[in-house]
Design a protein around this motif. Sequence first.
Motif, PDB file in Angstrom:
ATOM      1  N   ALA A 107     109.608  15.371  41.363  1.00  0.00           N
ATOM      2  CA  ALA A 107     108.830  15.343  42.572  1.00  0.00           C
ATOM      3  C   ALA A 107     107.305  15.603  42.098  1.00  0.00           C
ATOM      4  O   ALA A 107     106.331  14.957  42.632  1.00  0.00           O
ATOM      5  CB  ALA A 107     109.146  16.283  43.531  1.00  0.00           C
ATOM      6  N   GLY A 108     106.987  16.604  41.269  1.00  0.00           N
ATOM      7  CA  GLY A 108     105.662  16.832  40.822  1.00  0.00           C
ATOM      8  C   GLY A 108     105.183  15.551  39.977  1.00  0.00           C
ATOM      9  O   GLY A 108     103.764  15.090  40.093  1.00  0.00           O
ATOM     10  N   LEU A 109     105.947  14.948  38.931  1.00  0.00           N
ATOM     11  CA  LEU A 109     105.522  13.683  38.394  1.00  0.00           C
ATOM     12  C   LEU A 109     105.108  12.587  39.491  1.00  0.00           C
ATOM     13  O   LEU A 109     104.184  11.997  39.097  1.00  0.00           O
ATOM     14  CB  LEU A 109     106.809  13.173  37.498  1.00  0.00           C
ATOM     15  N   ALA A 110     106.007  12.336  40.244  1.00  0.00           N
ATOM     16  CA  ALA A 110     105.900  11.267  41.341  1.00  0.00           C
ATOM     17  C   ALA A 110     104.450  11.532  42.180  1.00  0.00           C
ATOM     18  O   ALA A 110     103.793  10.648  42.551  1.00  0.00           O
ATOM     19  CB  ALA A 110     107.071  11.159  42.419  1.00  0.00           C
ATOM     20  N   LEU A 111     104.216  12.626  42.610  1.00  0.00           N
ATOM     21  CA  LEU A 111     103.191  13.176  43.199  1.00  0.00           C
ATOM     22  C   LEU A 111     102.003  12.752  42.538  1.00  0.00           C
ATOM     23  O   LEU A 111     100.946  12.355  43.016  1.00  0.00           O
ATOM     24  CB  LEU A 111     103.126  14.719  43.732  1.00  0.00           C
ATOM     25  N   LEU A 112     102.130  13.230  41.081  1.00  0.00           N
ATOM     26  CA  LEU A 112     100.824  12.828  40.301  1.00  0.00           C
ATOM     27  C   LEU A 112     100.576  11.277  40.190  1.00  0.00           C
ATOM     28  O   LEU A 112      99.463  10.821  40.251  1.00  0.00           O
ATOM     29  CB  LEU A 112     101.225  13.323  39.039  1.00  0.00           C
ATOM     30  N   VAL A 113     101.926  10.469  40.116  1.00  0.00           N
ATOM     31  CA  VAL A 113     101.489   9.181  40.236  1.00  0.00           C
ATOM     32  C   VAL A 113     100.955   8.593  41.500  1.00  0.00           C
ATOM     33  O   VAL A 113      99.960   7.831  41.326  1.00  0.00           O
ATOM     34  CB  VAL A 113     103.088   8.436  39.859  1.00  0.00           C
ATOM     35  N   PHE A 114     101.568   9.219  42.540  1.00  0.00           N
ATOM     36  CA  PHE A 114     100.756   8.911  43.871  1.00  0.00           C
ATOM     37  C   PHE A 114      99.255   9.095  43.739  1.00  0.00           C
ATOM     38  O   PHE A 114      98.593   8.325  44.473  1.00  0.00           O
ATOM     39  CB  PHE A 114     101.635   9.897  44.876  1.00  0.00           C
ATOM     40  N   MET A 115      98.861  10.030  43.504  1.00  0.00           N
ATOM     41  CA  MET A 115      97.461  10.471  43.555  1.00  0.00           C
ATOM     42  C   MET A 115      96.776   9.697  42.329  1.00  0.00           C
ATOM     43  O   MET A 115      95.526   9.088  42.803  1.00  0.00           O
ATOM     44  CB  MET A 115      97.108  11.955  42.998  1.00  0.00           C
ATOM     45  N   SER A 116      97.238   9.278  41.488  1.00  0.00           N
ATOM     46  CA  SER A 116      96.432   8.307  40.256  1.00  0.00           C
ATOM     47  C   SER A 116      96.468   6.994  40.793  1.00  0.00           C
ATOM     48  O   SER A 116      95.561   6.474  40.471  1.00  0.00           O
ATOM     49  CB  SER A 116      97.450   8.494  39.039  1.00  0.00           C
ATOM     50  N   VAL A 117      97.544   6.495  41.558  1.00  0.00           N
ATOM     51  CA  VAL A 117      97.490   5.119  42.113  1.00  0.00           C
ATOM     52  C   VAL A 117      96.047   5.078  43.071  1.00  0.00           C
ATOM     53  O   VAL A 117      95.312   4.170  42.669  1.00  0.00           O
ATOM     54  CB  VAL A 117      98.433   4.910  43.124  1.00  0.00           C
ATOM     55  N   HIS A 118      95.857   6.069  43.891  1.00  0.00           N
ATOM     56  CA  HIS A 118      94.660   6.149  44.683  1.00  0.00           C
ATOM     57  C   HIS A 118      93.439   6.360  43.951  1.00  0.00           C
ATOM     58  O   HIS A 118      92.273   5.537  44.096  1.00  0.00           O
ATOM     59  CB  HIS A 118      95.000   7.114  45.805  1.00  0.00           C
TER      60      HIS A 118
END
Length: 228
Positions: A107-118
């Motif tokens: 979940a932490g990795l996915a959240l990091l990807v989520f923020m990086s996308v934006h």
Amino acid sequence: MKSAVVVFNVGMFEITSVVVTTWGIMLILGVFCWLATRRLSISPGPLQTMLEGILLAMEESIKTVLPSHAQQLLPFIATLWIYIVMANMTGLIPQLHSPTGYLSVTAGLALLVFMSVHWFGIRSEGASRYFKHYLSPTPLLLPFHLISEVTRTVALAVRLFANIMSLELGALLVLLVAGLLVPVPLLMLHIIEALIQAYIFGMLALVYIAGAMQSQQGYEQNEEGESV
């Protein structure tokens, strides 16, 4: 779902085995990178040649999706690939479990990807231009765009977690039933799956970032085509 063991406490915070394992992976990678890069040469030795080959392979994979932004995205995507491979393979060490077999880590990795996308989307398109794509082609689609952002982030976390957890459980069941008669094929399966899951996670992150960095271009091209 597995629960992590509390190793020690720092004030009111519990430091679990997952955190300690993750710190260990980070320390090993940091020391290895420092040792491997402190004496780089124009005439590379075997280790430098191998590392350059891995780096070039990663860069080529990124170029297949975003050719013009490969250098910009390489540090982030390559770091994801390297960490996830190491984390996935940690389960091969006796008494240790893969951090990616815990939902909190994925979940932490996915959240990091989520923020990086934006982050990459705003840097590439500009804030107003980037957020405008949520209202394209019509503002009525805004809720669906937002739901898509959330669902794909959740799916990214659950996919990696479920695959690694099921791999470790499957390996455990096989060892319980067959004992140590099949250690080598099981070891190879774990290594192959660890590489595949890391590659898939990194490529999905890359595709999401590519969509953000080119978010408005597709709509503008469609509008130009319709006007013609």
